[in-house]
Scaffold this motif. Sequence first.
Motif, PDB file in Angstrom:
ATOM      1  N   GLY A   1      -6.164   8.078  -3.432  1.00 37.69           N
ATOM      2  CA  GLY A   1      -6.037   8.376  -2.008  1.00 37.69           C
ATOM      3  C   GLY A   1      -4.886   7.633  -1.364  1.00 37.69           C
ATOM      4  N   GLU A   2      -4.426   8.155  -0.236  1.00 38.50           N
ATOM      5  CA  GLU A   2      -3.359   7.486   0.504  1.00 38.50           C
ATOM      6  C   GLU A   2      -3.938   6.335   1.317  1.00 38.50           C
ATOM      7  OE1 GLU A   2      -1.440  10.481   2.855  1.00 38.50           O
ATOM      8  OE2 GLU A   2      -0.146  11.105   1.199  1.00 38.50           O
ATOM      9  N   PRO A   3      -3.180   5.257   1.506  1.00 32.65           N
ATOM     10  CA  PRO A   3      -3.659   4.172   2.362  1.00 32.65           C
ATOM     11  C   PRO A   3      -3.917   4.689   3.772  1.00 32.65           C
ATOM     12  CG  PRO A   3      -1.681   3.528   1.157  1.00 32.65           C
ATOM     13  CD  PRO A   3      -1.849   5.000   0.963  1.00 32.65           C
ATOM     14  N   PRO A   4      -5.041   4.352   4.389  1.00 30.68           N
ATOM     15  CA  PRO A   4      -5.366   4.877   5.722  1.00 30.68           C
ATOM     16  C   PRO A   4      -4.290   4.570   6.766  1.00 30.68           C
ATOM     17  CG  PRO A   4      -7.248   3.711   4.770  1.00 30.68           C
ATOM     18  CD  PRO A   4      -6.091   3.463   3.871  1.00 30.68           C
ATOM     19  N   ASP A   5      -3.624   3.423   6.609  1.00 34.61           N
ATOM     20  CA  ASP A   5      -2.611   3.033   7.589  1.00 34.61           C
ATOM     21  C   ASP A   5      -1.211   3.525   7.228  1.00 34.61           C
ATOM     22  OD1 ASP A   5      -2.578   1.412   5.364  1.00 34.61           O
ATOM     23  OD2 ASP A   5      -1.903  -0.377   6.446  1.00 34.61           O
ATOM     24  N   MET A   6      -1.085   4.296   6.123  1.00 31.42           N
ATOM     25  CA  MET A   6       0.229   4.811   5.719  1.00 31.42           C
ATOM     26  C   MET A   6       0.124   6.272   5.282  1.00 31.42           C
ATOM     27  SD  MET A   6       2.115   1.665   3.715  1.00 31.42           S
ATOM     28  CE  MET A   6       1.033   1.733   2.285  1.00 31.42           C
ATOM     29  N   PRO A   7      -0.290   7.168   6.181  1.00 33.85           N
ATOM     30  CA  PRO A   7      -0.421   8.580   5.801  1.00 33.85           C
ATOM     31  C   PRO A   7       0.925   9.171   5.391  1.00 33.85           C
ATOM     32  CG  PRO A   7      -0.538   8.312   8.191  1.00 33.85           C
ATOM     33  CD  PRO A   7      -0.597   6.935   7.605  1.00 33.85           C
ATOM     34  N   GLY A   8       0.877  10.032   4.380  1.00 31.84           N
ATOM     35  CA  GLY A   8       2.094  10.713   3.941  1.00 31.84           C
ATOM     36  C   GLY A   8       2.914   9.943   2.928  1.00 31.84           C
ATOM     37  N   THR A   9       2.451   8.740   2.536  1.00 29.81           N
ATOM     38  CA  THR A   9       3.238   7.921   1.612  1.00 29.81           C
ATOM     39  C   THR A   9       2.843   8.110   0.153  1.00 29.81           C
ATOM     40  OG1 THR A   9       1.739   6.031   1.911  1.00 29.81           O
ATOM     41  CG2 THR A   9       3.675   6.156   3.357  1.00 29.81           C
ATOM     42  N   GLY A  10       1.814   8.916  -0.106  1.00 33.86           N
ATOM     43  CA  GLY A  10       1.373   9.119  -1.476  1.00 33.86           C
ATOM     44  C   GLY A  10       0.234   8.195  -1.855  1.00 33.86           C
ATOM     45  N   SER A  11      -0.159   8.227  -3.117  1.00 33.64           N
ATOM     46  CA  SER A  11      -1.314   7.474  -3.595  1.00 33.64           C
ATOM     47  C   SER A  11      -1.135   5.975  -3.379  1.00 33.64           C
ATOM     48  CB  SER A  11      -1.543   7.743  -5.080  1.00 33.64           C
ATOM     49  OG  SER A  11      -1.923   9.089  -5.293  1.00 33.64           O
ATOM     50  N   ALA A  12      -2.244   5.322  -3.042  1.00 37.85           N
ATOM     51  CA  ALA A  12      -2.207   3.871  -2.841  1.00 37.85           C
ATOM     52  C   ALA A  12      -1.918   3.147  -4.147  1.00 37.85           C
ATOM     53  CB  ALA A  12      -3.540   3.402  -2.262  1.00 37.85           C
ATOM     54  N   LYS A  13      -2.448   3.664  -5.248  1.00 39.73           N
ATOM     55  CA  LYS A  13      -2.243   3.063  -6.559  1.00 39.73           C
ATOM     56  C   LYS A  13      -1.687   4.122  -7.501  1.00 39.73           C
ATOM     57  CE  LYS A  13      -3.518  -0.652  -7.106  1.00 39.73           C
ATOM     58  NZ  LYS A  13      -2.830  -1.944  -6.804  1.00 39.73           N
ATOM     59  N   PHE A  14      -0.772   3.725  -8.370  1.00 37.25           N
ATOM     60  CA  PHE A  14      -0.203   4.647  -9.351  1.00 37.25           C
ATOM     61  C   PHE A  14       0.432   3.809 -10.446  1.00 37.25           C
ATOM     62  CE2 PHE A  14       2.776   3.771  -6.007  1.00 37.25           C
ATOM     63  CZ  PHE A  14       4.020   3.606  -6.610  1.00 37.25           C
ATOM     64  N   SER A  15       0.641   4.416 -11.605  1.00 36.16           N
ATOM     65  CA  SER A  15       1.068   3.622 -12.761  1.00 36.16           C
ATOM     66  C   SER A  15       2.417   4.003 -13.337  1.00 36.16           C
ATOM     67  CB  SER A  15       0.013   3.691 -13.869  1.00 36.16           C
ATOM     68  OG  SER A  15      -1.111   2.903 -13.537  1.00 36.16           O
ATOM     69  N   ALA A  16       3.171   4.866 -12.675  1.00 36.04           N
ATOM     70  CA  ALA A  16       4.502   5.208 -13.192  1.00 36.04           C
ATOM     71  C   ALA A  16       5.406   5.634 -12.051  1.00 36.04           C
ATOM     72  CB  ALA A  16       4.416   6.327 -14.227  1.00 36.04           C
ATOM     73  N   TYR A  17       6.676   5.229 -12.139  1.00 38.69           N
ATOM     74  CA  TYR A  17       7.708   5.728 -11.246  1.00 38.69           C
ATOM     75  C   TYR A  17       8.293   7.007 -11.842  1.00 38.69           C
ATOM     76  CZ  TYR A  17       7.751   0.832  -9.550  1.00 38.69           C
ATOM     77  OH  TYR A  17       7.409  -0.399  -9.052  1.00 38.69           O
ATOM     78  N   VAL A  18       9.000   7.775 -11.029  1.00 40.76           N
ATOM     79  CA  VAL A  18       9.605   9.016 -11.538  1.00 40.76           C
ATOM     80  C   VAL A  18      10.684   8.721 -12.578  1.00 40.76           C
ATOM     81  CG1 VAL A  18       9.063  10.399  -9.511  1.00 40.76           C
ATOM     82  CG2 VAL A  18      11.204   9.088  -9.565  1.00 40.76           C
ATOM     83  N   THR A  19      11.255   7.527 -12.552  1.00 41.14           N
ATOM     84  CA  THR A  19      12.277   7.185 -13.540  1.00 41.14           C
ATOM     85  C   THR A  19      11.706   7.081 -14.950  1.00 41.14           C
ATOM     86  OG1 THR A  19      11.932   4.894 -12.803  1.00 41.14           O
ATOM     87  CG2 THR A  19      13.903   6.019 -11.993  1.00 41.14           C
TER      88      THR A  19
END
Length: 522
Positions: free
Chosen positions: A198-216
């Motif tokens: 889920g997205e952080p409640p205080d940062m809508p539109g920024t994507g998942s709060a936790k994730f394990s890979a960058y696009v690079t």
Amino acid sequence: MREVDPRHVRRSAGQRRGPAPADLAASPFRVDRDRVAASPFFARLGGVTQVVSPTGSGLLVHNRLTHSLKVAQVARAIAERLTAQADVAVLLRRLGGCDPDVVEAAALAHDLGHPPFGHIGEQVLDRLARHRFGLPDGFEGNAQTFRIITTTDVRGPTVSGLDLTTATRAAVLKYPWTRLSHPQPHPRTMAILPRGAGEPPDMPGTGSAKFSAYVTELDDFTQARAPFAGRIDPWQQTVEAAVMDIADDIAYAIHDLEDFHRVGVLQHATVSAELNAWQSGALELAGMETTELDKQARRPGCSLEQLRRRLHAKDSWVVDDEAFAAAVGNVRRELVEGLLAAPFDGSVEAEQAVADFSARWTARLVDGVAVLAEPHPRAAHAVLSVQHWHEVQVLKFVHHRFVLARPDLALHQRGQARLLTALVEALDQWLTDRQEAARLPRRLHDLVELADAEYTTLFGLAPEVLVDATGEPPRGRDGVRALARGRAVVDFVASLTDNQAGAMMDALTGRSGRLWTDAFVL
């Protein structure tokens, strides 16, 4: 010719035959474990904060290195216990495997991406990455770990990364998605959100709060997950990642309590008052309006009731009020009436009490791990039993409520946040100073060139993954170069120890009269 096990595949597959000259083990998964343990990024964890920095304080507390070693110990014990059960072993093979060496390697690696000063450093670098540098991925400690083992660590047998097997790379992916774009549909759009998606409640539109890979690192991510296609859902942890994740929770819940009992921060009276007040007034507290409960949060028992309600809101699929009450009772008996009943005084008796508490609870929780064929979307295939899960939540609550919420810790962390912010800004200014760019630390220069090549390739092949919060892709070559500068600065700062970050800032601001410090051994 025998077919290669897809779990053994390294990125360098086809480039060389047999083990690299420096590898001492024959097992490919044991090689992974050895490569992680030999990495300078792993050694660096001895100088990185777990909860409070031990640097200069004289406190004997866990750092990220000792924490990682204990997570590895717990993770391997869980894996060996599960694979020893014949019926469970059959299910594990169907789900993709649970090799103790893979689990141990992933556990040793899981915190490599933690920046100086722990979680506060992670928050600062994410904010600066997104707002100052326009990096859509921002910064995330788990994604930074994956970037290190696949890209920025240069001590492996190939040009970049540690060249680990697909199984170990996949086991490091605690949140197997990128912040915004992969896989599709993205887990943050699911009706029931996987944990962390889920997205952080205080940062809508920024994507998942936790994730394990960058696009690079998408190529490595895709290759790592390929052997598990059709066995587990695209957004689901591998069993090995789930075991590592549970072991991290167990170690965090137990060993941080040890630390703060040792140093006298975790007080018997306050913890006892909270747990006893909830037990004696559970019905009254359950009937309170949420607004009233929030107003009285400092009153003993109210914070624990808030936890019970948060668990119902987030994890109603597993929360059970009877199990919660039993967990509070168990923690009260074992922790409050047991470990905390006598202040820690450094005696043999006190040390034995700490060791007994830690060993007993670790063994108890390890024995509570089971494997599910069809888990809930917010769970993994490896899970703690309902009762043990509640106990971990209560143990972690004690740590949050009586350690992390302390104003003196907040004061310390605010200073660390200011230091990191100033350091990032100073390094960025150095990078853009044409008169001084030639005298950049060589490591920072190399990171800029690496990131420039990565973002140039992405800009040509998939510019949509580089769209920032404004909805705009980079503006030509200058925009790509700016992204590369930002990622390089973040990579560089994230690779420092607490001491190095402070010493480097002292040098950049002229506060230090020393020419040579460990800040420059990079």
